[in-house]
Design a protein around this motif. Structure first.
Motif, PDB file in Angstrom:
ATOM      1  N   TYR A 133      28.238  47.796  38.611  1.00 12.70           N
ATOM      2  CA  TYR A 133      27.387  46.638  38.854  1.00 12.70           C
ATOM      3  C   TYR A 133      28.168  45.350  38.592  1.00 12.70           C
ATOM      4  O   TYR A 133      28.096  44.394  39.365  1.00 12.70           O
ATOM      5  N   GLY A 134      28.937  45.348  37.523  1.00 13.96           N
ATOM      6  CA  GLY A 134      29.705  44.159  37.157  1.00 13.96           C
ATOM      7  C   GLY A 134      30.630  43.715  38.274  1.00 13.96           C
ATOM      8  O   GLY A 134      30.817  42.528  38.493  1.00 13.96           O
ATOM      9  N   ILE A 135      31.192  44.652  39.008  1.00 15.16           N
ATOM     10  CA  ILE A 135      32.156  44.297  40.043  1.00 15.16           C
ATOM     11  C   ILE A 135      31.525  44.158  41.421  1.00 15.16           C
ATOM     12  O   ILE A 135      31.810  43.231  42.165  1.00 15.16           O
ATOM     13  N   LEU A 136      30.624  45.073  41.765  1.00 17.71           N
ATOM     14  CA  LEU A 136      30.069  45.065  43.130  1.00 17.71           C
ATOM     15  C   LEU A 136      28.638  44.557  43.200  1.00 17.71           C
ATOM     16  O   LEU A 136      28.098  44.427  44.289  1.00 17.71           O
ATOM     17  N   ILE A 158      41.574  43.794  45.921  1.00 19.55           N
ATOM     18  CA  ILE A 158      40.310  44.108  45.264  1.00 19.55           C
ATOM     19  C   ILE A 158      39.890  45.555  45.489  1.00 19.55           C
ATOM     20  O   ILE A 158      39.277  46.151  44.619  1.00 19.55           O
ATOM     21  N   ASN A 159      40.253  46.139  46.620  1.00 18.83           N
ATOM     22  CA  ASN A 159      39.873  47.533  46.840  1.00 18.83           C
ATOM     23  C   ASN A 159      40.468  48.457  45.788  1.00 18.83           C
ATOM     24  O   ASN A 159      39.827  49.404  45.346  1.00 18.83           O
ATOM     25  N   ASN A 160      41.697  48.168  45.379  1.00 21.41           N
ATOM     26  CA  ASN A 160      42.313  48.992  44.337  1.00 21.41           C
ATOM     27  C   ASN A 160      41.584  48.833  43.012  1.00 21.41           C
ATOM     28  O   ASN A 160      41.391  49.793  42.268  1.00 21.41           O
ATOM     29  N   VAL A 161      41.187  47.606  42.726  1.00 19.04           N
ATOM     30  CA  VAL A 161      40.487  47.351  41.470  1.00 19.04           C
ATOM     31  C   VAL A 161      39.125  48.038  41.478  1.00 19.04           C
ATOM     32  O   VAL A 161      38.709  48.635  40.480  1.00 19.04           O
ATOM     33  N   ILE A 162      38.461  47.995  42.630  1.00 13.96           N
ATOM     34  CA  ILE A 162      37.155  48.659  42.737  1.00 13.96           C
ATOM     35  C   ILE A 162      37.320  50.169  42.593  1.00 13.96           C
ATOM     36  O   ILE A 162      36.565  50.830  41.883  1.00 13.96           O
ATOM     37  N   SER A 163      38.362  50.725  43.226  1.00 19.38           N
ATOM     38  CA  SER A 163      38.628  52.161  43.056  1.00 19.38           C
ATOM     39  C   SER A 163      38.855  52.498  41.594  1.00 19.38           C
ATOM     40  O   SER A 163      38.320  53.489  41.084  1.00 19.38           O
TER      41      SER A 163
END
Ligand SMILES: Nc1ncnc2c1ncn2[C@@H]1O[C@H](COP(=O)(O)OP(=O)(O)O)[C@@H](O)[C@H]1O
Ligand SMILES: [Mg+2]
Lengths: 306, 234
Positions: free
Chosen positions: A30-33, A185-190
């Motif tokens: 939740y914090g990120i997306l 950001i995709n790497n961070v989300i992963s």
């Protein structure tokens, strides 16, 4: 009196620790997306089933790491397949996708298990009975809160003192500016999904060890409770989720034991049936929080999200 | 040198840039002025890779930037100070600088550059452990500039750095822009504060509803009648 309450507090702390390990996954995603990942509880259930099947044919020192690895892979894949393509879509679409993944996992589990209860394997040592402070319990009850605290401390160190942790905090504030720093950001989300599902996989081992087995809906209740814990603590906040989870675990356990406690105390003469309301309590708490303090105990005041 | 050729950008049906041509020669200060909604931010955001172009080309030292991922464009040496500063309010001042150097691996060099930024902005050093969200607007702008410098850019693009700041603070920001340029960094500066920008810039462009309508040296545009009427309030 204290002697009657103590066992419920101890088991509550233990359950709270398990909820905490699930709740961190909700709160970090939740914090990120700004997404409530409805599939998270079902990933937790899948971790339980994976253990059932893998432990049946492999020794535990192989099946335990393998369960963790496969669960993490599942979390990673769900993000890649069901959430990433919707990165620029309205938030509601991603939410619906999450609900879809949740049902997909439950139905796959139903198909594979035939809806039957699958006995969870005994993990030696942690399933053993031990006597602590004059009460008998399984060792996992005692270990859970300590393991939870250790993992939470490691996670907080990661977030506050490493480069990827700094990137996570930056991305949680603003995608675009993070990209301008060169952060992918995709790497961070992963990475966020990997951490969240890792903790849920560990949580599943602690949780199911104390339960007779796993069914396709086994993830629903603990998932919901962990979600309430995350909201109660202030969704997006890791310490909030952990504290919320412990409070819910302890309160729930005390309500389960309330009849016994009151009988021993002499307040009531026979069972009233408070235990029935232990689940209801959690949801009443959710409603109270949402009405009176929607940002929870440690919730962020502003959202600067583009 | 940065070269923008016949660049078209649309948001859905809105045509924000309609064939923009622009050059930013090395070690110069180039400014782009224009009214609100002219497409200035869109141009910078397209160069930095945040917005996709419809057609046209953007080259830096001969390399095509269109289609390049954002982090690769940054690696070419192009950094951006975004509109509205956008510092990471939930990170400390020092962390904001460190994150500006996110793609760099040379720890010692990063440490030296943090010292360098602190030399440029002594106020940031005093507040190094404060959360960036607690800084004043002017300090946040300094931090946004310092953060962009931490990638050691050859070209720094700034989107309205003076917006919403007190006149004295604005003066300080423009002094810093000149100082950064003296130290060898090319600057592409977007401004609504046309007076200050034209006085500071070597070259200047005027953007109107997605098209470049005028260009010349800063001094030329400063004395241009149309510019005076539209942007200098004379
Ligand atoms: N994300 C967006 N979606 C749709 N339209 C946009 C978006 N960003 C800018 N625009 C439109 O594009 C035009 C140029 O905007 P912008 O580049 O921000 O101008 P400036 O920076 O010169 O004020 C304006 O008409 C604006 O409304
Ligand atoms: Mg703008």
């Amino acid at each position: 009196m204290a002697k009657t309450i103590l066992p419920y507090v101890i088991s509550g702390i233990s359950v709270g620790g398990q909820y905490a390990l699930i709740a961190i996954g909700y709160t970090m995603v939740y914090g990120i997306l700004r997404l409530i990942n409805f599939a998270h509880g079902d990933v937790f259930m899948v971790a339980g089933l994976l253990m059932v099947y893998l432990a049946a044919s492999l020794p535990l020192y192989v099946s335990i790491p393998l369960v963790i690895l496969l669960t993490v892979l599942l979390g990673f894949t769900i993000e890649r397949v069901a959430y990433r393509p919707l990165r620029t879509a309205p938030r509601m679409s991603v939410m619906i996708s999450a609900i879809g993944v949740s049902y997909l996992l439950q139905n796959l589990a139903l198909y594979i298990t035939g809806g039957l209860n699958k006995n969870y394997p005994q993990i030696p040592w942690i399933s053993d009975r031990v006597t602590v402070l004059g009460m008998e319990t399984s060792r996992v009850t005692i270990i859970t809160p300590f393991l939870t605290i250790v993992l939470v401390v490691l996670l907080v160190l990661l977030i506050n003192h490493t480069k990827i942790g700094m990137a996570m905090r930056a991305v949680s504030l603003n995608f675009e500016t993070s990209q301008l720093m060169g952060i992918r950001i995709n790497n961070v989300i992963s990475a966020t999904f990997i951490i969240g599902t890792f903790l849920a996989a560990v949580g599943s081992m602690l949780f199911f060890t104390n339960y007779p087995g796993v069914v396709p809906t086994s993830g629903a209740m603990p998932g919901l409770k962990a979600f309430v814990a995350a909201v109660f603590g202030g969704i997006g906040s890791i310490p909030g989720a952990v504290i919320g989870a412990f409070i819910i675990g302890i309160a729930e356990s005390l309500i389960k034991g309330l009849d016994t406690i009151l009988i021993v105390h002499g307040t009531i003469a026979e069972q009233i049936g408070f235990a029935t309301f232990s689940d209801a309590f959690t949801f009443i708490l959710l409603i109270i929080v949402l009405v009176f303090k929607p940002t929870g105990l440690f919730g962020e005041k502003t959202t600067d999200k583009v | 040198m940065l070269e923008v050729k016949d660049l078209h950008v649309s948001y859905g049906g809105i045509r924000a840039l309609r064939g923009v041509n622009l050059e930013v020669p090395d070690s110069k200060i180039v400014t782009l002025i224009g009214a609100n909604g002219a497409g200035k931010s869109t141009l910078l955001r397209t160069i930095s890779g945040l917005v996709k172009a419809e057609s046209g080309s953007v080259t830096y030292n001969g390399k095509e930037l269109i289609g390049m991922p954002i982090n690769k464009i940054l690696e070419q040496g192009i950094a951006m100070v975004p509109e509205g500063r956008r510092v990471f309010t939930n990170l400390t001042v020092q962390e904001n600088l460190k994150i500006g150097a996110y793609l760099r691996k040379d720890k010692a060099g990063i440490q030296k550059d943090i010292e360098w930024v602190y030399e440029l902005f002594p106020r940031l050093q005093e507040r190094s452990w404060q959360m960036a969200g607690t800084l004043s607007g002017g300090e946040q702008q300094m931090l946004a500039v310092g953060r962009a410098l931490m990638s050691r850019p050859k070209l720094m693009m700034m989107d309205e750095p003076s917006l919403g700041l007190a006149p004295l603070v604005v003066k300080g920001i423009f002094e810093i822009i000149r100082e950064i340029n003296r130290q060898g960094v090319t600057v592409l500066l977007i401004e609504q504060n046309a007076n200050m920008a034209l006085k500071t810039a070597d070259l200047a462009y005027v953007l109107e509803t997605g098209e470049i309508t005028l260009h010349g040296t800063g001094a030329e545009l400063l004395s241009n009648e149309a510019v005076k009427r539209a942007y200098l309030g004379e």
